[in-house]
Every structure is written in C-alpha cells, then in structure tokens.
Scaffold this motif. Structure first.
Motif, PDB file in Angstrom:
ATOM      1  N   LEU A   1       0.801  -1.216   0.000  1.00 26.88           N
ATOM      2  CA  LEU A   1       0.000   0.000   0.000  1.00 26.88           C
ATOM      3  C   LEU A   1       0.838   1.272   0.000  1.00 26.88           C
ATOM      4  N   THR A   2       2.160   1.095   0.015  1.00 26.55           N
ATOM      5  CA  THR A   2       3.051   2.244  -0.169  1.00 26.55           C
ATOM      6  C   THR A   2       3.095   2.576  -1.655  1.00 26.55           C
ATOM      7  N   ASP A   3       2.879   3.830  -1.993  1.00 26.30           N
ATOM      8  CA  ASP A   3       2.824   4.224  -3.397  1.00 26.30           C
ATOM      9  C   ASP A   3       4.040   3.728  -4.171  1.00 26.30           C
ATOM     10  N   TYR A   4       3.773   3.081  -5.288  1.00 29.04           N
ATOM     11  CA  TYR A   4       4.766   2.616  -6.264  1.00 29.04           C
ATOM     12  C   TYR A   4       5.651   1.474  -5.748  1.00 29.04           C
ATOM     13  N   TYR A   5       5.340   0.922  -4.599  1.00 33.63           N
ATOM     14  CA  TYR A   5       6.145  -0.202  -4.084  1.00 33.63           C
ATOM     15  C   TYR A   5       6.002  -1.429  -4.979  1.00 33.63           C
ATOM     16  N   PHE A   6       4.758  -1.814  -5.258  1.00 31.10           N
ATOM     17  CA  PHE A   6       4.543  -3.014  -6.079  1.00 31.10           C
ATOM     18  C   PHE A   6       5.081  -2.807  -7.490  1.00 31.10           C
ATOM     19  N   GLU A   7       4.871  -1.605  -8.047  1.00 27.16           N
ATOM     20  CA  GLU A   7       5.412  -1.323  -9.387  1.00 27.16           C
ATOM     21  C   GLU A   7       6.931  -1.405  -9.394  1.00 27.16           C
ATOM     22  N   SER A   8       7.565  -1.001  -8.296  1.00 21.90           N
ATOM     23  CA  SER A   8       9.025  -1.081  -8.211  1.00 21.90           C
ATOM     24  C   SER A   8       9.489  -2.529  -8.194  1.00 21.90           C
ATOM     25  N   LEU A   9       8.772  -3.375  -7.470  1.00 24.68           N
ATOM     26  CA  LEU A   9       9.105  -4.802  -7.475  1.00 24.68           C
ATOM     27  C   LEU A   9       8.988  -5.377  -8.890  1.00 24.68           C
ATOM     28  N   LEU A  10       7.898  -5.015  -9.573  1.00 25.22           N
ATOM     29  CA  LEU A  10       7.714  -5.475 -10.951  1.00 25.22           C
ATOM     30  C   LEU A  10       8.864  -5.011 -11.845  1.00 25.22           C
ATOM     31  N   SER A  11       9.306  -3.779 -11.641  1.00 22.07           N
ATOM     32  CA  SER A  11      10.393  -3.230 -12.468  1.00 22.07           C
ATOM     33  C   SER A  11      11.701  -3.979 -12.235  1.00 22.07           C
ATOM     34  N   VAL A  12      11.981  -4.326 -10.983  1.00 25.65           N
ATOM     35  CA  VAL A  12      13.213  -5.062 -10.680  1.00 25.65           C
ATOM     36  C   VAL A  12      13.188  -6.441 -11.338  1.00 25.65           C
ATOM     37  N   VAL A  13      12.057  -7.140 -11.194  1.00 27.40           N
ATOM     38  CA  VAL A  13      11.945  -8.466 -11.810  1.00 27.40           C
ATOM     39  C   VAL A  13      12.048  -8.361 -13.326  1.00 27.40           C
ATOM     40  N   THR A  14      11.432  -7.332 -13.889  1.00 27.95           N
ATOM     41  CA  THR A  14      11.514  -7.122 -15.333  1.00 27.95           C
ATOM     42  C   THR A  14      12.962  -6.909 -15.768  1.00 27.95           C
ATOM     43  N   GLY A  15      13.703  -6.095 -15.004  1.00 30.61           N
ATOM     44  CA  GLY A  15      15.108  -5.847 -15.329  1.00 30.61           C
ATOM     45  C   GLY A  15      15.938  -7.115 -15.308  1.00 30.61           C
ATOM     46  N   VAL A  16      15.726  -7.950 -14.299  1.00 34.70           N
ATOM     47  CA  VAL A  16      16.481  -9.211 -14.192  1.00 34.70           C
ATOM     48  C   VAL A  16      16.127 -10.144 -15.349  1.00 34.70           C
ATOM     49  N   SER A  17      14.827 -10.237 -15.662  1.00 36.83           N
ATOM     50  CA  SER A  17      14.418 -11.131 -16.747  1.00 36.83           C
ATOM     51  C   SER A  17      14.951 -10.631 -18.084  1.00 36.83           C
ATOM     52  N   ARG A  18      15.015  -9.311 -18.252  1.00 36.95           N
ATOM     53  CA  ARG A  18      15.537  -8.753 -19.508  1.00 36.95           C
ATOM     54  C   ARG A  18      17.027  -9.052 -19.651  1.00 36.95           C
ATOM     55  N   ILE A  19      17.774  -8.932 -18.564  1.00 33.92           N
ATOM     56  CA  ILE A  19      19.199  -9.267 -18.598  1.00 33.92           C
ATOM     57  C   ILE A  19      19.377 -10.731 -18.975  1.00 33.92           C
ATOM     58  N   SER A  20      18.561 -11.595 -18.350  1.00 30.98           N
ATOM     59  CA  SER A  20      18.630 -13.025 -18.648  1.00 30.98           C
ATOM     60  C   SER A  20      18.314 -13.293 -20.114  1.00 30.98           C
ATOM     61  N   TYR A  21      17.295 -12.607 -20.635  1.00 32.12           N
ATOM     62  CA  TYR A  21      16.906 -12.791 -22.029  1.00 32.12           C
ATOM     63  C   TYR A  21      18.018 -12.323 -22.979  1.00 32.12           C
ATOM     64  N   LEU A  22      18.611 -11.167 -22.693  1.00 33.01           N
ATOM     65  CA  LEU A  22      19.677 -10.644 -23.546  1.00 33.01           C
ATOM     66  C   LEU A  22      20.903 -11.548 -23.524  1.00 33.01           C
ATOM     67  N   GLU A  23      21.186 -12.139 -22.372  1.00 38.34           N
ATOM     68  CA  GLU A  23      22.316 -13.068 -22.292  1.00 38.34           C
ATOM     69  C   GLU A  23      22.062 -14.300 -23.161  1.00 38.34           C
ATOM     70  N   LYS A  24      20.816 -14.775 -23.170  1.00 39.28           N
ATOM     71  CA  LYS A  24      20.473 -15.917 -24.026  1.00 39.28           C
ATOM     72  C   LYS A  24      20.621 -15.547 -25.497  1.00 39.28           C
ATOM     73  N   GLU A  25      20.143 -14.337 -25.846  1.00 40.83           N
ATOM     74  CA  GLU A  25      20.244 -13.893 -27.232  1.00 40.83           C
ATOM     75  C   GLU A  25      21.703 -13.744 -27.652  1.00 40.83           C
ATOM     76  N   LEU A  26      22.531 -13.238 -26.739  1.00 38.21           N
ATOM     77  CA  LEU A  26      23.952 -13.094 -27.038  1.00 38.21           C
ATOM     78  C   LEU A  26      24.595 -14.454 -27.271  1.00 38.21           C
ATOM     79  N   LYS A  27      24.228 -15.419 -26.426  1.00 39.67           N
ATOM     80  CA  LYS A  27      24.760 -16.773 -26.589  1.00 39.67           C
ATOM     81  C   LYS A  27      24.325 -17.359 -27.927  1.00 39.67           C
ATOM     82  N   LYS A  28      23.054 -17.150 -28.268  1.00 39.72           N
ATOM     83  CA  LYS A  28      22.538 -17.656 -29.535  1.00 39.72           C
ATOM     84  C   LYS A  28      23.258 -17.013 -30.722  1.00 39.72           C
ATOM     85  N   THR A  29      23.487 -15.693 -30.635  1.00 42.02           N
ATOM     86  CA  THR A  29      24.182 -14.986 -31.714  1.00 42.02           C
ATOM     87  C   THR A  29      25.607 -15.493 -31.875  1.00 42.02           C
TER      88      THR A  29
END
Length: 483
Positions: free
Chosen positions: A281-309
């Motif tokens: 219920l703290t403003d933007y707390y849940f959105e911040s959690l979502l952003s962190v998870v999104t950042g980690v998943s994006r890094i993981s995805y880019l690493e996979k793409e780099l490996k594939k390339t």
C-alpha cells in the motif's frame, strides 16, 4: 473460495482503502483473494508513457485463474471510457460469476454502503461478503453490519528498504543459471512474504494497441515460494497452466495475493504474483518490485540472445571455412541452391515492402527450418546434406513461385510476398503440408523434415520487416516446442 479483485491502481487512495477492507473480509471469511491492478481501459499518460496500456494485460488472466467469482471496480478502471467500452470489457469475462463495485446497467453490483464511517473500507469488505454469498446462493445477501478497521499503514522507508535490498542483490551481482529468481524469492521470504512466484514466457510476446496479444495457455515458473518453502523443480516441472497459477502458490489455503504483468515496450514477458502485505500500500512499491523483476528477466533474455548470436557466428565461420567461398556470401546468390542468399533476400525484401506494402495489401512472411540437416550431415556427409538442401529449395520454388525467398542460414529459408488477397497464407500452409508429407515419403535413407511458420500481416505503416520476421520466428519456436 477463489476471488479476483480487478482494480485500477494502488496509488489511488480510495482504491487503497477498498483493498484494505477486501483483505480483512477475505481473512475473516477464509477465502483466497487475488488483487489485480491493471490501471485504465483508456491510458492516463499515453504521451508520457506510450506503453501504459500494458498494465491492463493482467486483466486477461482473470478469465484463466480459475476464479469462483470476480469483483470489478469498473468505474475507476473505465474512467474516461465510453459506456460501450465498459460493457465490452465486462462481457469478456464470460460465464464467470461477477459483481461490479458500483451500479452498471445490465450487471449485478455489490450492496451499497450506507455509512460515511470508513466508507471505502466498508465497500471492500462488503464486496467480498457479497461475492461469496452470490456464488453460493445466486443472489445478493442483506448488507453487512458496519465493521471497524485497525489497519496501520507502514512507513514508506520500510518499503524503500526492501526495494533497496532486492535491487542491490539482483542488479549488482552475477548469478549462474538464472539463480537470481530464487535469490529474489529468498529476499522476500526474509521480509515476511511466504508465497510468491515469478513466471515468464519462453519468448516475449508482442502486445500493442493495434495488435492485442494472444496469451499462451502455459507459462514457465522461474521461482515459487509456497508456505515459506522455495520449490525445488525437476527439469520438466516448471511449465504451469495459467488456470493453475493461483493454486500452485496458495495450495488451496486462504491468503491474499497481488498480481502484475512483466513487460518491456510492446512485449509481454510474464507475470509476478506475491502475497499482499502492508508494504504493497506504499505508493509505487509493487510497481518497483515489478520493475526489478523485469530488469532481471531482460538481462537473462539478452544473455540468451547473445549466446545464440555467438553460436550462429561460429556456425557461419565453420560454413565459410568448409565452403571456401567468401565471394558467394558477399554477393546476392546462394552458392548451393542458385537462389537468393541472406544478403540477397533482405535486399529484395526491403525493396518489395517499400514499393508495394500499402493500405489494402497483406504481407505474407514464412520461415522454413530443415531440422534434420545436421543429422544428415553427421551421418551421410555434407555432400548428402547439400543434396537435401537443394531438394528443399526445389519444393520452395514450386510452393512460393512468385514470392521472394532465400536461404538465410545453412538450414533456414525465409519467404516474403505482398498480396491483396486476404487469407492467402492458409493456402501456402496447406501446400507446404502436402509437400512436407511428400518429402518425408521420398526420403528412404533418412528423414528430411521441415518445420515452418507462415504468418500474414495487414498493412500498418509502423510495421517493419524486422518485426514481421521476428513474430514469424517466435511463432516457429512455439510450433517446435509443441511438436
């Protein structure tokens, strides 16, 4: 009882109070409640944030989460939306029992709250009680008595401390084999959260205002906390059906959860669900959690793409070394089939799109993959592999006679056609199916089998060849996974 509460955003103070009342009622009635903040049917800050609409993708899960009943705050979700758009939104939930928080013509709504004492908290509490009774008795109950609420909102500094811990641990360190998701769950566990899950699609899925996404029936679970215990997955146990996501975390026990989508730009990546705590219920707390998870998943995805390339680069290097024909790759012609190579295909494809892809036209894009080429090369030698490639090229010549097609990798072909005939992709699919069956029957020494994806795109001035090829390739990967 499994209840879904669809709201706009927790930064709205009235919505926040509704969630407080709904949470208390769910605990009192021993129900499972999942809060789904998806913002607005018409985005509020579209110019500042063109992807604001992505939040409402969470509402699409409401049809698949096996909810016994839905409660929808349609007035706030549909703020600025015309009445027909609100009605269309409500109707998409089909046969799921549903109540709106405020009166909406043609739909059942919860009982009005006849008090000014904690009015919105009372409304949230009343909604849960009404929903449970509504499912059990097919009608609304008498209004609940006025309740008292003793919720104590946490200091914003407490929530900020958790975000800091999570961010620092995940974004400043390197973990092997996607271990970061388990680290994330472990940090939340130490902060008192006993149930959460990070779920991602194998491939990001395009979701735009013009081309609404098609949500897959399954999703891959990267980490899961159940009753404070981190799940240890077997290799084939991570795939989860969407209608079992809530059950996989709650195990049927009462609890309050909140769910939100993970996305980058026009692409949906997955979903994050966690217990609903005071910090939410703290403003933007849940959105911040979502952003962190999104950042980690994006890094993981880019690493996979780099490996594939890198793997593709090594493959090209090996092919160049074996063929000893650099000039062939510099030109437009494929040395083996006589047709277009990668450079030639893309050159002609871009020109065709520029000159002919106009309103009223349709672009047909195809990817064809020779999945058995490597095995043929290994077992019978590269000369036999080359003969198999030529055979496939002859088939594509007959199927896609008037199209631009070329061999863009050693075992992959691409096709492009611009047509004014809608639905022509289906005839190509039928012909490819026939030719694929014939190819299988003609190969006596080995299996020469094709996997292919053929997609059709209506004209859109913002639609590029790269996007069409990418979507077709992603569709091909999904086809491979299902086979």
């Amino acid at each position: 009882m499994n209840i879904g509460l669809l709201i706009s955003e927790l930064e709205d103070q009235e919505v926040k109070k509704i969630c407080i009342g709904a949470s208390q009622a769910a605990r009192d009635k021993k129900a499972i409640l999942c809060i789904m903040p998806g913002k607005y049917l018409i985005p509020e800050n579209e110019k500042e944030n063109p992807y604001e609409y992505q939040h409402s993708a969470i509402f699409d899960y409401a049809t698949d989460f096996a909810f016994d009943v839905l409660i929808i705050d349609i007035d706030r979700i549909g703020r600025n939306a015309p009445i027909l758009k609100k009605e269309s939104f409500l109707k998409k939930f089909g046969d799921i029992p549903m109540l709106t928080l405020t009166e909406q013509e043609g739909f059942d709504s919860v009982n009005c709250v006849e008090t000014d004492h904690d009015q919105h908290e009372q409304l949230g509490y009343e909604a849960i009680c009404d929903a449970i009774y509504y499912v059990q008795n097919k009608k609304l109950p008498a209004p609940e008595n006025v309740k008292s609420f003793n919720f104590v909102e946490k200091e914003a500094s407490d929530a900020l401390c958790v975000i800091s811990k999570v961010s620092y641990a995940l974004l400043h360190r390197k973990y092997p084999s996607e271990k970061s998701y388990d680290i994330f769950a472990d940090i939340l566990l130490k902060e008192g959260i006993k149930g959460c899950s990070v779920l991602l699609y194998d491939k990001k899925i395009r979701n735009s205002v013009k081309y609404w996404w098609e949500k897959p029936e399954t999703i891959c679970c990267k980490t899961r906390l159940v009753n404070g215990i981190l799940t240890e997955f077997e290799p084939n146990e991570r795939v989860t059906e969407t209608n079992k996501i809530i059950e996989s975390i709650s195990r049927g026990k009462p609890g309050i959860y909140i769910a939100g989508p993970l996305f980058v730009g026009e692409y949906q990546l997955g979903l994050f669900i966690t217990e609903f705590t005071a910090n939410m219920l703290t403003d933007y707390y849940f959105e911040s959690l979502l952003s962190v998870v999104t950042g980690v998943s994006r890094i993981s995805y880019l690493e996979k793409e780099l490996k594939k390339t890198n793997e593709e680069l090594y493959e090209v290097q090996e092919e160049l070394a074996r063929d000893d024909s650099v000039l062939d790759h510099i030109g437009d012609q494929d040395y083996l089939t006589g047709g277009l190579n990668r450079r030639g295909f893309f050159g002609k494809a871009y020109d065709l799109l520029k000159d002919n892809f106009k309103p009223g036209k349709y672009a047909i894009v195809a990817y064809i993959h020779m999945e058995s080429l490597k095995r043929i090369n290994d077992m019978y030698g590269h000369e036999e592999g080359d003969r198999a490639v030529k055979k496939v090229a002859d088939i594509l010549e007959s199927v896609f006679e008037d199209c631009i097609y070329g061999r863009i990798r050693g075992n992959e072909f691409a096709v492009l056609e611009i047509t004014d005939e809608e639905g022509k992709a289906e005839s190509f699919k039928q012909e490819m199916s026939t030719q694929n069956a014939k190819l299988l029957s003609d190969s006596s020494r080995y299996i020469n089998h094709l996997q292919y994806s053929i997609c059709e795109f209506g004209y859109d001035e913002d639609l590029s060849l790269r996007e069409m090829l990418k979507e077709t390739d992603e569709n091909l990967q999904r086809i491979k996974q299902m086979q």
